[in-house]
Structures are given as structure tokens and as C-alpha cells.
Scaffold this active site. Structure first.
Site, PDB file in Angstrom:
ATOM      1  N   LYS A   1      54.192-103.938   1.288  1.00 15.45           N
ATOM      2  CA  LYS A   1      55.183-103.099   1.959  1.00 15.45           C
ATOM      3  C   LYS A   1      56.615-103.426   1.498  1.00 15.45           C
ATOM      4  CE  LYS A   1      52.325-102.203   6.073  1.00 15.45           C
ATOM      5  NZ  LYS A   1      52.152-102.468   7.539  1.00 15.45           N
TER       6      LYS A   1
ATOM      7  N   ASN B   1      55.243-106.443   8.883  1.00 11.94           N
ATOM      8  CA  ASN B   1      54.066-107.287   8.630  1.00 11.94           C
ATOM      9  C   ASN B   1      53.597-107.292   7.178  1.00 11.94           C
ATOM     10  OD1 ASN B   1      52.861-104.793   8.640  1.00 11.94           O
ATOM     11  ND2 ASN B   1      51.464-105.205  10.334  1.00 11.94           N
TER      12      ASN B   1
ATOM     13  N   HIS C   1      49.566-103.890   3.858  1.00 13.58           N
ATOM     14  CA  HIS C   1      48.623-102.944   4.462  1.00 13.58           C
ATOM     15  C   HIS C   1      47.263-103.080   3.792  1.00 13.58           C
ATOM     16  CE1 HIS C   1      46.795 -99.142   5.794  1.00 13.58           C
ATOM     17  NE2 HIS C   1      46.348 -99.062   4.543  1.00 13.58           N
TER      18      HIS C   1
ATOM     19  N   GLU D   1      42.361 -93.262   1.682  1.00  9.86           N
ATOM     20  CA  GLU D   1      43.617 -93.839   1.180  1.00  9.86           C
ATOM     21  C   GLU D   1      43.581 -94.013  -0.344  1.00  9.86           C
ATOM     22  OE1 GLU D   1      44.101 -97.332   3.644  1.00  9.86           O
ATOM     23  OE2 GLU D   1      44.510 -96.122   5.426  1.00  9.86           O
TER      24      GLU D   1
HETATM   25  P1  DAT Z   1      47.018-102.371  10.469  1.00  9.95           P
HETATM   26  O1  DAT Z   1      48.217-102.224   9.571  1.00  9.95           O
HETATM   27  O2  DAT Z   1      46.681-103.816  10.729  1.00  9.95           O
HETATM   28  O3  DAT Z   1      45.828-101.579  10.010  1.00  9.95           O
HETATM   29  P2  DAT Z   1      47.403-100.293  12.465  1.00  9.95           P
HETATM   30  O4  DAT Z   1      46.680 -99.379  11.534  1.00  9.95           O
HETATM   31  O5  DAT Z   1      46.936-100.347  13.869  1.00  9.95           O
HETATM   32  O6  DAT Z   1      47.441-101.798  11.904  1.00  9.95           O
HETATM   33  O7  DAT Z   1      48.946 -99.894  12.509  1.00  9.95           O
HETATM   34  C1  DAT Z   1      49.616 -99.543  11.307  1.00  9.95           C
HETATM   35  C2  DAT Z   1      50.952-100.216  11.304  1.00  9.95           C
HETATM   36  O8  DAT Z   1      51.739 -99.731  12.377  1.00  9.95           O
HETATM   37  C3  DAT Z   1      50.890-101.730  11.515  1.00  9.95           C
HETATM   38  O9  DAT Z   1      50.719-102.433  10.306  1.00  9.95           O
HETATM   39  C4  DAT Z   1      52.227-102.025  12.134  1.00  9.95           C
HETATM   40  C5  DAT Z   1      52.522-100.769  12.934  1.00  9.95           C
HETATM   41  N1  DAT Z   1      52.144-100.963  14.339  1.00  9.95           N
HETATM   42  C6  DAT Z   1      50.879-100.988  14.837  1.00  9.95           C
HETATM   43  N2  DAT Z   1      50.892-101.184  16.174  1.00  9.95           N
HETATM   44  C7  DAT Z   1      52.201-101.281  16.518  1.00  9.95           C
HETATM   45  C8  DAT Z   1      52.878-101.498  17.741  1.00  9.95           C
HETATM   46  N3  DAT Z   1      52.232-101.642  18.890  1.00  9.95           N
HETATM   47  N4  DAT Z   1      54.246-101.545  17.707  1.00  9.95           N
HETATM   48  C9  DAT Z   1      54.931-101.395  16.552  1.00  9.95           C
HETATM   49  N5  DAT Z   1      54.337-101.190  15.356  1.00  9.95           N
HETATM   50  C10 DAT Z   1      52.990-101.138  15.339  1.00  9.95           C
HETATM   51 MG    MG Z   2      45.475 -99.550   9.877  1.00  6.24          MG
END
Ligand code: DAT
Ligand code: MG
Length: 148
Positions: free
Chosen positions: A9, A112, A115, A126
Site C-alpha cells: 500500500k 496497515n 493487502h 482481484e
Molecule cells: P483486510 O485488508 O485484512 O482484508 P478488510 O478486507 O476487512 O481487511 O478491510 C479492507 C481494509 O479496510 C483494511 O485493510 C483496512 C480497512 N478497514 C477495515 N476495517 C476497518 C475499520 N473498522 N476501520 C477503518 N478501516 C478499516
Molecule cells: Mg479484505
């Protein structure tokens, strides 16, 4: 052999962590089958994060992912989807296990740094979205020492 989509990212690119992150996946044994340094358009970001469209953090997420260049890649290996996710650690770095990429290099969920696809369906979608469906495989000299 399973394939997954991984993206370094914008925060990780800005912080000079590209090599460090690729190193983690490479060292684990995952094979790079596609990779590009690129800018993410609003349109691509919206498609990539379509599943999160109704979430309260959606706008911040799109702004973040389009805020600077990223490195997109496709990794191949035994159980690549789950393996990449365990190498990355939990979505919220505060809950990620020590030794994972997110725990070792980040603190907050909205920064974070990496991805990875979360399942077979999202991995296929994707990979298609970012690279198309015709990524050739290649034989790595070390394959027989990594894959049974
Ligand atoms: P991941 O990236 O671990 O697959 P995800 O698909 O649930 O997680 O969410 C995509 C991204 O969105 C994640 O990397 C960070 C952001 N995100 C997820 N949950 C969030 C939250 N509760 N508050 C803020 N950002 C969030
Ligand atoms: Mg995800």
C-alpha cells in the site's frame, strides 16, 4: 498451484518498505508470477474495494489507497491465499501477531501497509482486475526444495 493478489500500500511505498515486504513473502517460499509499480485510479480503487462500499471507513480507504503509488503482485504457492494472509497478520495491526508484516511495521488499521486476498473468490477477482487472466507460470529452480 494456488495464486493470490497482494498489494504493498502507499504508506509502505512512502516508508521505503517495498523490499522488506517482498522479502518476507519471497523468503517464505511464495513465487512472484506478476508484479507492477503503479498509481491506483479512483475507478480501480472503487472496483477493488467494492465489497466495502457501504462501510463508514470507505471514503478514507479509497483516499488512502489512491494517495500514492503502490506495488501490486500475484504470488503463487501451496495455500498461497491463507499463507500470504498469515504472513501479513491481522487487519488491525494492534491485534496482529508479532513477526507478521503488519505487526512489525504498522500500528493502525487505516495504515496497515499491505493487502492480500481473503479467499478463492476474491483472489480470482482481484488477480483479474489488476493483471488480467493470462499470467504465465514459470519454473523456479528452487521449486522442488519448497514444494513437495
Ligand atoms: P483486510 O485488508 O485484512 O482484508 P478488510 O478486507 O476487512 O481487511 O478491510 C479492507 C481494509 O479496510 C483494511 O485493510 C483496512 C480497512 N478497514 C477495515 N476495517 C476497518 C475499520 N473498522 N476501520 C477503518 N478501516 C478499516
Ligand atoms: Mg479484505
Amino acid at each position: 498451484m494456488e495464486r493470490t493478489f497482494v498489494m504493498i500500500k502507499p504508506d509502505a511505498v512512502q516508508r521505503g518498505l517495498i523490499g522488506e515486504i517482498i522479502h518476507r513473502f519471497e523468503r517464505r517460499g511464495l513465487k512472484i508470477v506478476a508484479m507492477k509499480f503503479m498509481h491506483v485510479s479512483e475507478e480501480l480503487a472503487a472496483k477493488h474495494y467494492a465489497a466495502h462500499k457501504e462501510k463508514p471507513f470507505y471514503r478514507d480507504l479509497i483516499d488512502y489507497i489512491t494517495s500514492g503509488p503502490v506495488v501490486a503482485m500475484v504470488l503463487e504457492g501451496t495455500g498461497a491465499i491463507a499463507t500470504a494472509r498469515t504472513t501479513m497478520g491481522a487487519t488491525n495491526p494492534a491485534q496482529a501477531a508479532p513477526g507478521t508484516i503488519r505487526a512489525d511495521f504498522s500500528l493502525e488499521i487505516g495504515r496497515n501497509i499491505v493487502h492480500g486476498s481473503d479467499g478463492e473468490e476474491s483472489a480470482a477477482a482481484e488477480i483479474g482486475l489488476w493483471f488480467g487472466d493470462d499470467i504465465p507460470g514459470w519454473e523456479r529452480n528452487t521449486d522442488k526444495w519448497i514444494f513437495e
